[in-house]
Design a protein around this motif. Structure first.
Motif, mmCIF file in Angstrom:
data_model
loop_
_atom_site.group_PDB
_atom_site.id
_atom_site.type_symbol
_atom_site.label_atom_id
_atom_site.label_comp_id
_atom_site.label_asym_id
_atom_site.label_seq_id
_atom_site.Cartn_x
_atom_site.Cartn_y
_atom_site.Cartn_z
ATOM 1 N N SER A 109 0.849 -1.188 0.000
ATOM 2 C CA SER A 109 0.000 0.000 0.000
ATOM 3 C C SER A 109 0.883 1.237 0.000
ATOM 4 O O SER A 109 1.090 1.870 -1.039
ATOM 5 N N PHE A 110 1.479 1.539 1.131
ATOM 6 C CA PHE A 110 2.288 2.755 1.237
ATOM 7 C C PHE A 110 3.632 2.615 0.515
ATOM 8 O O PHE A 110 4.116 3.576 -0.091
ATOM 9 N N GLY A 111 4.244 1.424 0.566
ATOM 10 C CA GLY A 111 5.545 1.249 -0.075
ATOM 11 C C GLY A 111 5.476 1.412 -1.582
ATOM 12 O O GLY A 111 6.225 2.205 -2.179
ATOM 13 N N VAL A 112 4.575 0.680 -2.220
ATOM 14 C CA VAL A 112 4.446 0.764 -3.676
ATOM 15 C C VAL A 112 4.017 2.164 -4.093
ATOM 16 O O VAL A 112 4.527 2.730 -5.071
ATOM 17 N N THR A 113 3.100 2.762 -3.342
ATOM 18 C CA THR A 113 2.608 4.091 -3.705
ATOM 19 C C THR A 113 3.697 5.147 -3.587
ATOM 20 O O THR A 113 3.815 6.032 -4.444
ATOM 21 N N PHE A 114 4.506 5.086 -2.532
ATOM 22 C CA PHE A 114 5.547 6.088 -2.333
ATOM 23 C C PHE A 114 6.508 6.125 -3.513
ATOM 24 O O PHE A 114 6.952 7.199 -3.944
ATOM 25 N N PHE A 115 6.821 4.957 -4.071
ATOM 26 C CA PHE A 115 7.783 4.886 -5.177
ATOM 27 C C PHE A 115 7.085 4.744 -6.533
ATOM 28 O O PHE A 115 7.704 4.296 -7.510
ATOM 29 N N ALA A 116 5.787 5.127 -6.602
ATOM 30 C CA ALA A 116 5.013 4.917 -7.828
ATOM 31 C C ALA A 116 5.651 5.595 -9.030
ATOM 32 O O ALA A 116 5.635 5.054 -10.145
ATOM 33 N N ARG A 117 6.211 6.783 -8.829
ATOM 34 C CA ARG A 117 6.795 7.518 -9.956
ATOM 35 C C ARG A 117 8.067 6.842 -10.476
ATOM 36 O O ARG A 117 8.478 7.062 -11.614
ATOM 37 N N LEU A 129 -6.839 7.074 -7.301
ATOM 38 C CA LEU A 129 -6.717 5.713 -6.801
ATOM 39 C C LEU A 129 -6.468 5.651 -5.298
ATOM 40 O O LEU A 129 -6.445 4.554 -4.730
ATOM 41 N N ALA A 130 -6.282 6.800 -4.637
ATOM 42 C CA ALA A 130 -6.196 6.796 -3.171
ATOM 43 C C ALA A 130 -7.475 6.230 -2.561
ATOM 44 O O ALA A 130 -7.437 5.567 -1.516
ATOM 45 N N TYR A 131 -8.620 6.455 -3.225
ATOM 46 C CA TYR A 131 -9.883 5.930 -2.713
ATOM 47 C C TYR A 131 -9.937 4.409 -2.844
ATOM 48 O O TYR A 131 -10.413 3.716 -1.941
ATOM 49 N N GLY A 169 -7.370 3.076 -0.267
ATOM 50 C CA GLY A 169 -7.770 3.334 1.112
ATOM 51 C C GLY A 169 -8.978 2.546 1.540
ATOM 52 O O GLY A 169 -9.016 1.980 2.647
ATOM 53 N N TRP A 170 -9.984 2.481 0.685
ATOM 54 C CA TRP A 170 -11.225 1.825 1.072
ATOM 55 C C TRP A 170 -11.160 0.309 0.996
ATOM 56 O O TRP A 170 -12.078 -0.372 1.460
ATOM 57 N N THR A 171 -10.117 -0.247 0.418
ATOM 58 C CA THR A 171 -9.949 -1.700 0.438
ATOM 59 C C THR A 171 -8.862 -2.117 1.430
ATOM 60 O O THR A 171 -9.023 -3.083 2.174
ATOM 61 N N GLY A 172 -7.751 -1.363 1.469
ATOM 62 C CA GLY A 172 -6.688 -1.694 2.409
ATOM 63 C C GLY A 172 -7.130 -1.592 3.850
ATOM 64 O O GLY A 172 -6.584 -2.282 4.727
ATOM 65 N N GLY A 173 -8.118 -0.757 4.126
ATOM 66 C CA GLY A 173 -8.618 -0.642 5.488
ATOM 67 C C GLY A 173 -9.206 -1.928 6.019
ATOM 68 O O GLY A 173 -9.229 -2.155 7.239
ATOM 69 N N MET A 228 -4.934 8.336 1.791
ATOM 70 C CA MET A 228 -5.000 6.875 1.840
ATOM 71 C C MET A 228 -4.935 6.385 3.288
ATOM 72 O O MET A 228 -5.681 5.480 3.692
ATOM 73 N N PHE A 229 -4.055 6.983 4.084
ATOM 74 C CA PHE A 229 -3.939 6.617 5.498
ATOM 75 C C PHE A 229 -5.261 6.856 6.231
ATOM 76 O O PHE A 229 -5.731 5.997 6.995
ATOM 77 N N CYS A 230 -5.860 8.025 6.022
ATOM 78 C CA CYS A 230 -7.109 8.353 6.723
ATOM 79 C C CYS A 230 -8.240 7.416 6.320
ATOM 80 O O CYS A 230 -9.049 7.007 7.168
ATOM 81 N N LEU A 231 -8.320 7.068 5.047
ATOM 82 C CA LEU A 231 -9.374 6.155 4.603
ATOM 83 C C LEU A 231 -9.182 4.763 5.195
ATOM 84 O O LEU A 231 -10.153 4.098 5.586
#
Length: 768
Positions: free
Chosen positions: A24-32, A195-197, A200-204, A470-473
């Protein structure tokens, strides 16, 4: 629990949470920085839209299988009797699905044979609402156990289906695909989304499965605030939790009723406010009469309507464009084409001409705002001068009438003019950018990490906002009371773990398809609408443009041809208009509207029930449950539900901020209010009542203050000026500050205070 088993459980939790974090956070942080493609998808886009979701499902399913093998649980019901009960449920469910499909086919045939569209819409709407009402009537109850937790006998698969319907609110069904259409991968630099939604709404649900739901179910409680009574004792933890549940649920339910009004008015042609009241009747019949028992079975039927309504148009569009009806597998090839079209639009002379016109309009609004009163007087005098000239020259009546309308449309005073011109400045400034201000579909974050200082700052701000949202969701998902209460209805902890897994599987059917729908509609617009003569535009555009908030287009550069920058599709339009875009029969449009209505109603049912129960069970009676008061407690819950429903309907009728924005804000509130104290209370023996109270107040207070200081509407209401953003984080993600503050304060206060006496709480040992 034996020490060896405890150690194995901790290892299981730690390894699965590490996997969740990486994907979630790892892949997203390095998405670029992720190179290459996965088939037709850019690898970062695929992971965010599909890959991570599939891994989340694997995490929840693996946890359910492994943890259930290690658990020994006494079954509360006679196995033979419960087996017959579930078999009967399977037969009834199969009968309903087959009946619904036959009903759809019959309506489609009747439409082909000449049944008027108004009749098609009326019949479908009436039948679905009557069905929900009938379920509510037959499931009516005054028994507290049935009203609050459906008798704790709902099988995991059906509870998963009901949870999915409860979860897939108006935001998911109506607005998610539209948000992905306009926001692309990550939204603009300052307004996160995209895609944050989905993430966020599935990883939760990984957090729900691993950290919360099974432990709450093991306590045999009725509401989320009940946990705080059982774990910490005293009055204040429960009261704070109850009012927090009311706050975040009320914010959420207003968004659902807004969606109800939007869909009902579109489906029946009644006024928006009347649409809210009509559909509210369906909500109240279910939740008022039968509580969780009625709501559960209503939501199961609503899930079927929701998923059919979403999958039919997206599958048809996918088949039209790619020859493959399985949209999540096929839409990657359209992403490549959209990227090429975006590049061509960026350098198109016609598009540049339109953008330049918007820029001039923005500059004109900016000039007027320098001296509002003088500009307003100047405009009024100029139009009056034109009227005199037209009158003297015997101009055509149409031209005279148009000028008079322009004069009448001028703001009445300087305050109204400032408001109108400020909105005009914002809108035209936004549209005076490439692609009309829309983010490129596959670009991960705004700005450029390798560019100049401003571009690097924009990139860092965009990525930080995306991760914060993403974290908040995710954390908010683990704290939403109406969601967690759903897992109290299963026969035991084993079924609860299975239910969470089934919930995510059923939710994934829509969440894997929403990005596909956004891409397919965007390709349809870019490839087949842009470049068309205004005289040749399809009829559905004229129909939906009656509401400019949903669809607007105009020949800005007067060339008679539609440019991409001249077209604006609202987020709520993409899903609702998808059958029209694909050329499907009108009955499918009605099905889509009914699906959106079912999504909003199912969530509103659960939310109103949660608010009513919190006010009656947790605030007024504070859990007293002797038989003499059981009936009174249920009746008071129903009365509170009715009052709150009317208040929420009034708030929704004021047409507040967008559905996605309202829903996202409630996640920040729920995450900050509940999750720190709840998770620490489950897994940390040293957590105290004082720590829970301080952590909840600090986390929720930080979140609310940040929202008040930075939400434009709230700033204006409280008379604050300017924004007070921390690290550039938008107020919708205020929970990113509230959650860690709540954890820190709860830990510090617990360590400073003496441990609670076991006599002060109903549950002496922690659940971890």
């Amino acid at each position: 629990m034996p020490e060896t088993t405890t150690r194995r459980n901790w290892r299981l939790h730690a390894s699965l949470l590490a996997l969740w974090f990486v994907f979630s956070f790892g892949v997203t942080f390095f998405a670029r920085d992720l190179p290459g493609n996965f088939f037709s998808w850019p690898i970062a886009y695929w992971f965010a839209a599909q890959g991570s979701l599939l891994i989340f499902i694997g995490i929840v399913v693996a946890f359910a299988i492994i943890a259930n093998r290690r658990s020994a649980e006494a079954f509360l019901f006679d196995a033979t009797e419960y087996g017959q009960y579930t078999t009967s449920l399977h037969k009834r469910f199969a009968t309903f699905v087959v009946g619904l499909l036959f009903f759809l086919v019959a309506l489609a045939l009747a439409e082909q044979w000449g049944l008027p569209k108004a009749w098609v819409a009326g019949i479908f709407l009436s039948v679905t609402l009557v069905l929900y009402a009938v379920i509510g009537v037959f499931a009516r109850t005054a028994d507290a156990n049935e009203y609050y937790v459906a008798g704790r006998r709902i099988p995991g698969v059906y509870n998963g289906m009901a949870t999915a319907a409860d979860w897939m609110s108006a935001a998911s069904f109506i607005s998610l695909a539209g948000g992905l259409y306009s926001q692309g991968f990550s939204g603009s630099g300052t307004q996160p989304g995209g895609l944050a939604y989905v993430l966020g709404w599935t990883g939760g649900f990984c957090l729900v499965a691993l950290l919360v739901a099974p432990y709450l179910r093991s306590m045999n409680i009725y509401t989320v605030p009940d946990f705080f009574r059982v774990r910490f004792g005293g009055h204040w933890p429960r009261r704070i939790a109850a009012w927090s549940a009311v706050l975040c649920s009320f914010t959420y339910v207003v968004a659902q009723l807004y969606g109800v009004g939007l869909i009902t008015s579109r489906l029946t042609g009644v006024h928006f406010e009347i649409g809210i009241l009509l559909a509210l009747g369906g909500v109240l019949v279910c939740s008022f009469l039968g509580g969780m028992r009625a709501v559960t079975w209503t939501q199961v039927t609503q899930y079927v309507v929701i998923i059919l309504a979403f999958l039919i148009p997206v599958s048809w569009l996918s088949y039209q464009q790619t020859g493959n009806p399985f949209a999540p597998l096929a839409y990657g090839q359209q992403l490549v084409k959209i990227t090429d079209l975006e590049a061509s639009f960026a350098v198109s002379p016609q598009e540049q001409e339109v953008i330049a016109i918007y820029a001039r309009r923005a500059e004109e609004f900016r000039r007027k705002l320098l001296d509002v009163e003088a500009s307003l007087a100047e405009d009024r005098e100029e139009l009056r001068r034109q009227l005199r000239i037209l009158g003297d020259s015997k101009a055509p009546d149409a031209l005279v009438q148009a000028t008079r309308k322009s004069l009448a449309a001028l703001p009445k005073d300087a305050v109204a003019a400032r408001d109108m011109w400020t909105r005009g400045l914002v809108e035209n400034t936004e549209r005076a950018r490439v692609l009309g201000g829309m983010a490129p579909q596959t670009r991960a974050f705004a700005g450029n990490p390798d560019g100049n200082a401003d571009e690097q700052a924009a990139f860092n701000t965009s990525r930080a906002n995306f991760l914060a949202l993403m974290f908040c969701l995710m954390v908010g998902t683990a704290g939403l009371p109406h969601l967690l209460t759903r897992f109290y209805t299963t026969p035991g902890v084993i079924q609860t773990r299975r239910s969470v897994a089934w919930s995510l599987v059923f939710i994934a059917l829509l969440y894997l398809s929403a990005p596909a729908l956004a891409v397919l509609v965007k390709y349809e617009v870019m490839a087949h609408l842009v470049g068309q003569s205004f005289d040749a535009l399809p009829g559905w555009m004229l129909q939906w443009s009656k509401d400019p908030n949903l669809l607007s287009f105009s020949d800005v550069n007067s060339d008679g041809v539609l440019q991409f920058a001249e077209l604006r599709l609202g987020a709520d339009l993409i899903m609702l208009a998808s059958p029209d875009i694909g050329g499907l029969p009108y009955v499918v449009s009605v099905l889509v509207a009914a699906g959106g209505l079912a999504a909003a109603l199912s969530t509103a049912d659960g939310l109103l029930l949660t608010i009513g129960n919190a006010l009656a069970h947790d605030v007024y009676f504070e859990g007293n449950s002797n038989k003499a008061e059981a009936m009174r407690r249920v009746m008071l819950s129903k009365f509170a539900l009715l009052v709150v429903a009317l208040m929420a309907a009034y708030a929704a009728a004021q047409r507040p901020a967008g559905i996605l924005y309202l829903v996202s804000a409630s996640f920040s509130l729920a995450g900050a209010a509940f999750v720190p104290a709840m998770v620490l209370g489950i897994f940390w023996k040293r957590m105290t009542r004082s720590g829970a109270v301080a952590g909840m107040l600090a986390g929720l207070g930080t979140t609310v203050v940040y929202m008040v200081l930075n939400f434009p509407v709230l700033r204006q209401w409280f008379g604050f000026s300017g924004e007070h953003l921390w690290f550039g984080i938008q107020p919708v993600s205020a929970g990113v500050f509230g959650v860690p503050v709540g954890v820190l304060v709860a830990v510090i206060v617990s360590l400073l205070c003496s441990p609670d006496s076991p006599d002060d709480r109903d549950l002496a040992p922690p659940l971890g």
